[in-house]
Design an enzyme around this catalytic site. Sequence first.
Site, PDB file in Angstrom:
ATOM      1  CD  GLU A   1     -42.383 108.394 -26.408  1.00 51.47           C
ATOM      2  OE1 GLU A   1     -43.503 108.017 -26.802  1.00 51.47           O
ATOM      3  OE2 GLU A   1     -42.171 109.527 -25.906  1.00 51.47           O
TER       4      GLU A   1
ATOM      5  CB  CYS B   1     -41.474 109.519 -30.158  1.00 50.49           C
ATOM      6  SG  CYS B   1     -41.379 110.902 -28.988  1.00 50.49           S
TER       7      CYS B   1
END
Length: 147
Positions: A58, A89
Amino acid sequence: MKDIYSDEYFMRMAFQEAMNAYEEDEIPVGAVIVSNNRIIARAHNLTETLTDVTAHAELQAITAAADFLGGKYLKNCTLYVTLEPCNMCAGALYWSQIDRIVFGAEDLHRGYRKFNTPLHPQTEVSYGIMAEESSNLIQEFFKNKRR
């Protein structure tokens, strides 16, 4: 006429990234970021390759998408990722102000929802697309590590 640019289509692209990670002996998580039905970033975990605990799929995708767009906010973008984002993330996704997150498999141990980590108030979330395939790939990866 069927819209080929469906959530499943883009999740398949993220799954291809997860397969790339698997082949590179990285935890097989893949991500793509889409804007206007166009993939603007592709990424997979690189924590082993870069010896960097922050090199999650991510975060790699956020950085690439921001570079592509020329700005830090990912408005009008969707992240497709094969595994539920972790706290780290999710925090980065919060600050990116991404419009939408679609993830495949739930992460019951380290996923952001377990810890009630907030996302940006306008971010929409959906999950479950290719969950079984994504989960099976991760399970196979760790099973092979234990041999």
